[in-house]
Motif scaffolding. Structure first.
Motif, PDB file in Angstrom:
ATOM      1  N   PHE A 107      74.198 -37.670  43.474  1.00 54.55           N
ATOM      2  CA  PHE A 107      75.172 -38.137  42.482  1.00 54.55           C
ATOM      3  C   PHE A 107      74.474 -38.871  41.336  1.00 54.55           C
ATOM      4  N   ALA A 108      73.536 -39.730  41.702  1.00 58.05           N
ATOM      5  CA  ALA A 108      72.831 -40.501  40.674  1.00 58.05           C
ATOM      6  C   ALA A 108      72.079 -39.584  39.719  1.00 58.05           C
ATOM      7  N   THR A 109      71.510 -38.520  40.272  1.00 55.67           N
ATOM      8  CA  THR A 109      70.766 -37.579  39.439  1.00 55.67           C
ATOM      9  C   THR A 109      71.702 -36.839  38.488  1.00 55.67           C
ATOM     10  N   ASN A 112      76.123 -38.426  32.494  1.00 56.91           N
ATOM     11  CA  ASN A 112      76.718 -39.679  32.054  1.00 56.91           C
ATOM     12  C   ASN A 112      78.233 -39.661  32.206  1.00 56.91           C
ATOM     13  N   ASP A 113      78.686 -39.045  33.249  1.00 61.22           N
ATOM     14  CA  ASP A 113      80.113 -38.848  33.431  1.00 61.22           C
ATOM     15  C   ASP A 113      80.368 -38.719  34.933  1.00 61.22           C
ATOM     16  N   ALA A 114      81.101 -39.666  35.474  1.00 59.49           N
ATOM     17  CA  ALA A 114      81.249 -39.721  36.929  1.00 59.49           C
ATOM     18  C   ALA A 114      81.991 -38.497  37.466  1.00 59.49           C
ATOM     19  N   GLY A 115      83.025 -38.097  36.775  1.00 57.48           N
ATOM     20  CA  GLY A 115      83.793 -36.940  37.245  1.00 57.48           C
ATOM     21  C   GLY A 115      82.958 -35.676  37.245  1.00 57.48           C
ATOM     22  N   GLU A 157      80.408 -35.772  40.018  1.00 62.44           N
ATOM     23  CA  GLU A 157      80.967 -35.458  41.339  1.00 62.44           C
ATOM     24  C   GLU A 157      81.129 -33.950  41.507  1.00 62.44           C
ATOM     25  N   LEU A 195      71.916 -40.135  45.980  1.00 63.42           N
ATOM     26  CA  LEU A 195      70.822 -39.758  45.066  1.00 63.42           C
ATOM     27  C   LEU A 195      71.183 -38.513  44.269  1.00 63.42           C
ATOM     28  N   TYR A 206      74.575 -37.810  37.543  1.00 63.85           N
ATOM     29  CA  TYR A 206      75.130 -38.803  36.622  1.00 63.85           C
ATOM     30  C   TYR A 206      74.134 -39.110  35.506  1.00 63.85           C
ATOM     31  N   ARG A 207      72.897 -39.167  35.894  1.00 60.78           N
ATOM     32  CA  ARG A 207      71.844 -39.433  34.918  1.00 60.78           C
ATOM     33  C   ARG A 207      71.857 -38.402  33.804  1.00 60.78           C
TER      34      ARG A 207
END
Lengths: 218, 291
Positions: free
Chosen positions: A35-37, A43-46, A49, A33, A39-40
């Motif tokens: 991470f999802a936040t 908009n960039d996975a790196g 993280e 969650l 990411y939201r």
């Protein structure tokens, strides 16, 4: 010791005692969650993280920043995450938002039907959150899209009302109205949903200047 | 005195209009300063209101879509960081003991491959990652039919529209994306791709729900850049499962329905429609999906 059955608050107390096992459990419980936040927002996975790492390391270093009386741990944690991610966006220098992010397809995409996520939700093992997540999603779904978009651009992208007006090519007064109405509706929709909003505690004496989001980690 | 109260009342009315934006942190500096000033004067009503709004906003991230999970090494990084921190800030023997008791790091995805992929209803979703178009493909299986004797559900695919970011993606070309599931702990899968700059795929398997989520990044989201085909290998040969593309208006489109028994599927491949070298899936010979 097996911490998996421990409450968030108990885990935080243990983390204050530098119990790695408690930290480990709290990581497993919410990292997706968090991470999802992030990411939201990014908009960039790196980048997301990095935010996850930062949030958890700060949590380890300063568990006292969470004050139980002020509300649910998860609300605080995700709020800290959101703030950290917004800081990251700002430090990168705000980039213009592409039209495709703003068009009829809302940027969230996240609020609508989301079966796969719910199935994955057992990864963080809090059954209670499934209902809460759905309640929030339902409340957002009920908002007129214009109102929801304005609120989400402010909250998840860190835009000011004036900036939202600009990117949406909409009069500022209209944006302000959408945000006010939308926030009121959301509040009504979410009030009484057990455990989501707990304004029971006395509020802080005053909000931080300019940025009133609770849990700002600073 | 009366005059002062009036001024305060005016300030209150003005501030009250701004509290939603204030709680969002979306005011301009001058507006925020005005609200600050009002709150500093001790207006309990407004303070209460802001507090309630802030608490409400804390709930919003709960609605975020659970995208593909972060990479497995993130937890290692985090635990390393905090334990390094523990050594640096604390030299007591107790701390050293805790370091020795460092907990094993579970790999969250371990075991996903030990499960079978069952019969399936298919749903397709799209997510955008880092300015590149990404597709999340979800295959939902039936947990109660392990032998999967063509018990697959034929279902219409659900398409969830999502943002397509165009940031810096125009130079990215991914000709061919193959997904391989070969090892029990293989959870971070790389594209086999000749030209990809930053393409990768992640896979998440939830054995209890028999849910299989595949997210591929690095596909070219430029409108009109052509379509990607999702193929599956069946005993009867490759079958086109879906066609994914971005139309001229920038909308993400997924075409296709399936009544396949995906329990029979060994390999899934994504190819680019316009790439002559990958006009048919080659995954079957290159990669295997062990189950």
């Amino acid at each position: 010791m097996n911490w998996t059955e421990s409450s968030d608050a108990d885990l935080m107390s243990a983390i204050a005692e530098q119990e790695v096992g408690a930290f480990d459990t709290l990581y497993d419980r919410y990292h997706r969650l968090v991470f999802a936040t992030a990411y939201r927002v990014l908009n960039d996975a790196g980048g997301a993280e990095d935010v996850v790492q930062d949030v958890y390391v700060r949590l380890w270093q300063r568990p006292d920043r969470y004050v139980e009386e002020r509300g649910k741990f998860i609300g605080w944690l995700l709020s800290v995450t959101r703030n950290r991610a917004i800081d990251e966006i700002r430090s990168r220098g705000r980039r213009p938002i592409s039209e495709s992010q703003l068009g009829s397809r809302d940027d969230t995409g996240s609020i609508t039907d989301e079966r796969p996520s719910e199935a994955a939700s057992k990864e963080f093992a809090i059954a209670e959150l499934v209902d809460q997540r759905e309640a929030v999603r339902a409340a957002l779904r009920e908002l007129p899209p214009d109102q929801r978009a304005a609120i989400e651009l402010a909250y998840f992208k860190g835009l000011t009302q004036a900036e939202i007006a600009e990117v949406l090519a909409t009069p500022l007064g209209t944006i302000k109205t959408r945000i006010r109405l939308g926030m009121r509706k959301l509040r009504v929709a979410l009030e009484g949903k057990v455990g989501i909003i707990e304004p029971s505690a006395p509020p802080r004496r005053r909000a931080d200047r300019g940025t009133a989001e609770a849990g700002r980690s600073g | 005195m009366t005059e002062s109260e009036t001024r305060e009342e005016i300030l209150h009315d003005q501030a009250a209009e701004l509290l939603e934006g204030y709680a969002l942190g979306a005011l301009e500096p001058a507006e925020a300063a005005m609200v600050d000033e009002h709150l500093e004067e001790g207006c309990e009503d407004c303070e209460q209101e802001v507090s309630g709004l802030v608490h409400m906003l804390q709930a919003l991230p709960l609605a975020s879509r659970l995208v593909a999970p972060p990479s497995d090494d993130l937890k290692v990084r985090v635990l390393d960081a905090i334990q390094l921190d523990a050594t640096e800030t604390n030299t007591s023997s107790a701390t050293m003991t805790r370091r020795d008791e460092r907990v094993p790091i579970p790999i969250s995805s371990r075991g996903w491959m030990t499960q079978r992929v069952q019969g399936v209803a298919a749903a397709f979703g799209i997510i955008a990652i880092g300015g590149l178009l990404a597709w999340a493909i979800v295959l939902q299986g039936q947990v109660n039919d392990l032998e999967g004797e063509n018990s697959a559900l034929a279902s219409a695919m659900q398409v969830r529209p999502a943002a397509v970011s165009d940031g810096g993606a125009t130079n990215v070309s991914v000709a061919n994306a193959l997904f391989t599931l070969t090892g029990e702990q293989s959870s971070s899968l790389q594209f086999i791709s000749s030209q990809s700059v930053d393409a990768r795929a992640r896979l998440m398997w939830d054995p209890d729900e028999a849910l299989f989520v595949l997210a591929a990044t690095g596909l070219d989201p430029t409108p009109g850049s052509g379509a990607y085909i999702v193929w599956v290998e069946t005993p009867d040969g490759p079958v086109q499962l879906a066609r994914l593309y971005v139309d001229q208006s920038g909308a993400s489109i997924v075409d296709g329905t399936t009544d396949l028994a995906l329990a029979q599927v060994d390999v899934m491949t994504i190819t680019h429609e316009d790439d002559p070298t990958t006009s048919t899936p080659t995954g079957a010979t290159l990669l295997t999906f062990s189950r």
